[in-house]
Motif scaffolding. Sequence first.
Motif, PDB file in Angstrom:
ATOM      1  N   LEU A 117       0.819  -1.372   0.001  1.00 51.50           N
ATOM      2  CA  LEU A 117      -0.052  -0.023   0.016  1.00 51.50           C
ATOM      3  C   LEU A 117       0.848   1.226   0.030  1.00 51.50           C
ATOM      4  O   LEU A 117       0.406   2.405  -0.228  1.00 51.50           O
TER       5      LEU A 117
ATOM      6  N   SER B 173       4.021   2.265  -5.728  1.00 44.48           N
ATOM      7  CA  SER B 173       3.294   2.729  -6.591  1.00 44.48           C
ATOM      8  C   SER B 173       3.312   1.814  -8.018  1.00 44.48           C
ATOM      9  O   SER B 173       4.521   1.693  -8.459  1.00 44.48           O
TER      10      SER B 173
ATOM     11  N   LYS C   7      -0.405   0.459  -6.160  1.00 48.37           N
ATOM     12  CA  LYS C   7      -0.530  -0.272  -4.974  1.00 48.37           C
ATOM     13  C   LYS C   7      -0.904  -1.466  -5.323  1.00 48.37           C
ATOM     14  O   LYS C   7      -1.708  -1.876  -6.490  1.00 48.37           O
TER      15      LYS C   7
ATOM     16  N   PHE D 176     -15.144   0.926  -3.251  1.00 41.34           N
ATOM     17  CA  PHE D 176     -14.156   0.421  -4.195  1.00 41.34           C
ATOM     18  C   PHE D 176     -15.053  -0.501  -5.205  1.00 41.34           C
ATOM     19  O   PHE D 176     -16.046  -0.801  -4.533  1.00 41.34           O
TER      20      PHE D 176
ATOM     21  N   GLU E  95     -10.600  -0.676  -7.607  1.00 40.52           N
ATOM     22  CA  GLU E  95     -10.739   0.747  -7.961  1.00 40.52           C
ATOM     23  C   GLU E  95     -11.458   1.634  -6.934  1.00 40.52           C
ATOM     24  O   GLU E  95     -12.699   1.387  -7.023  1.00 40.52           O
ATOM     25  N   ALA E  96     -10.952   2.605  -6.409  1.00 44.99           N
ATOM     26  CA  ALA E  96     -11.659   3.446  -5.678  1.00 44.99           C
ATOM     27  C   ALA E  96     -12.470   4.464  -6.484  1.00 44.99           C
ATOM     28  O   ALA E  96     -12.289   4.903  -7.599  1.00 44.99           O
TER      29      ALA E  96
ATOM     30  N   ASP F  10     -12.507   9.673  -3.882  1.00 44.65           N
ATOM     31  CA  ASP F  10     -11.182   9.848  -3.044  1.00 44.65           C
ATOM     32  C   ASP F  10     -11.410   9.212  -1.852  1.00 44.65           C
ATOM     33  O   ASP F  10     -12.396   9.418  -0.968  1.00 44.65           O
TER      34      ASP F  10
ATOM     35  N   ASP G  38      -3.782   7.091   0.995  1.00 44.18           N
ATOM     36  CA  ASP G  38      -4.864   7.704   0.291  1.00 44.18           C
ATOM     37  C   ASP G  38      -4.995   7.298  -1.151  1.00 44.18           C
ATOM     38  O   ASP G  38      -3.852   6.860  -1.754  1.00 44.18           O
ATOM     39  N   PHE G  39      -6.084   7.078  -1.547  1.00 42.77           N
ATOM     40  CA  PHE G  39      -6.511   6.766  -2.804  1.00 42.77           C
ATOM     41  C   PHE G  39      -7.220   7.871  -3.783  1.00 42.77           C
ATOM     42  O   PHE G  39      -8.286   8.250  -3.287  1.00 42.77           O
TER      43      PHE G  39
ATOM     44  N   GLU H 132      -8.102   5.315  -8.797  1.00 38.68           N
ATOM     45  CA  GLU H 132      -6.854   4.816  -8.571  1.00 38.68           C
ATOM     46  C   GLU H 132      -7.309   3.340  -8.350  1.00 38.68           C
ATOM     47  O   GLU H 132      -8.081   2.868  -7.551  1.00 38.68           O
ATOM     48  N   GLN H 133      -6.164   2.490  -8.651  1.00 38.46           N
ATOM     49  CA  GLN H 133      -6.647   0.886  -8.678  1.00 38.46           C
ATOM     50  C   GLN H 133      -5.518   0.063  -7.753  1.00 38.46           C
ATOM     51  O   GLN H 133      -4.342   0.446  -7.744  1.00 38.46           O
ATOM     52  N   LEU H 134      -5.860  -0.811  -6.936  1.00 36.62           N
ATOM     53  CA  LEU H 134      -5.323  -1.636  -5.930  1.00 36.62           C
ATOM     54  C   LEU H 134      -5.081  -2.943  -6.777  1.00 36.62           C
ATOM     55  O   LEU H 134      -6.197  -3.498  -7.062  1.00 36.62           O
TER      56      LEU H 134
END
Length: 331
Positions: free
Chosen positions: A26, A29, A31, A246, A264-265, A268, A281-282, A286-288
Motif C-alpha cells: 500500500l 506505486s 498499490k 471500491f 478501483e476507488a 477519493d 490515500d486513494f 486509482e486501482q489496487l
Amino acid sequence: MAQRHRDHLPEDFSERSLAQDVRAGLTSSPKTLPPKWFYDKVGSELYEEITRLPEYYPFAAEREILLDHAAEIVGAASCRHLVELGSGSSEKTRALIEAVLATTPEGEQAAYRAIDVSDSALHAAADDLAARYPTLDIETVRADFEHGLAQALAVDEGEVFGGRLVVFLGGTIGNQAPDQRAHFLTTLRSDLRAGDAFLLGADLVKSPDVLLPAYDDAAGVTAAFNLNVLEVVNSRLGADFDAADFRHVAVWDAEHAWIEMRLEAVRDVHVRIADLDLEVDFAAGEQLRTEISAKFTRERLQAEFEQAGFAAAGWWTDRANRFSGSLWTPA
C-alpha cells in the motif's frame, strides 16, 4: 497408518507476513496486495462458490485432467510418494493418491506429504485422507514453500519412499510474476533428487471472451471475493476500509498474457491502518492490484522449465483444451 506433523513457521508468521505485505504493497506505486490474503473463512467460502460458477472453468478443467489421467501421470512419474505444495483441502489430489495406492507393490509404502501455511487446513485434510485411505502414510508440513522450499522438501535420514512426485495444482504458479516464477523453478530444481518429478497445473491462453467472465462473473461472486480482502485487512490490522468505496475490476493484459484483478476507488478515499500506524490515500479511479493470473502456452512452459534445468516428461489437457497438467523431471 502413521500420521505426522512438522511445523517450520513461528506462531506469528501469518500476522507478520500480512503486516509486511500490506505496508509494502500500500506504500508502493502502483498499490498492490498479494492474492494469498483472499483466503480467510469468508474468502475461502466465496472461492468454493466461485468453483461452482458456470463461467469459472479452471477448477473443473483441472479436476477432469486428474480424474482422466491420474494413472498415466503416476505411471510416467514412477512414484510412490506424493508431495503437494499449497495443498489446501487436498481434494483434487485424491485421484493421484488413489493411483499411487493402486500401483504400490504389496509390502511397500505409499506416502503423501501436504505442505501449506494453514495449520487448520492441513489437519482437516489429513484427518479426511486418513479416514479415506487407512494404509497411506501421511505427513503434514506447515511451511511457506515460496521462501522455505528446501526445508519443506527435505527428506529425513533413513526415509525411503522411492521417487517423489511434487505436485503444484490450481494454476497457482500463474500468481507469480515472471522473475518470481523463474526463482521458484530454479530453487525447486536444486531441491529435487534423481528419480523425482514435478507435476504442474497451469491455465492456458485462450480468448478474453472466456477468460474475463471467469474473473468477473455475472452473479458478482468474484467481486465479493476480491472486495473481501479489504475486510481481511480491517479485521486483522485494525484498518477502516469501506468496501463501498471500491469496485471490482478484471483486466486481460495481452502483452503479459495474464488476467489482473484490481480494486478501483470510486471516490477519493483515506484509509487508516491502526496496527501499522499507517495512513493511505486513494485518488478516485486509482486501482489496487490484488492478483495476477498468468496464462500459458505449452511452448512458454517448455522454455521456462528448460531454462530452470527440467526436461518434459508428459503433457495433458482437459477435453476442451482449456487447462494443462504437465510433468517435468530434473534434466
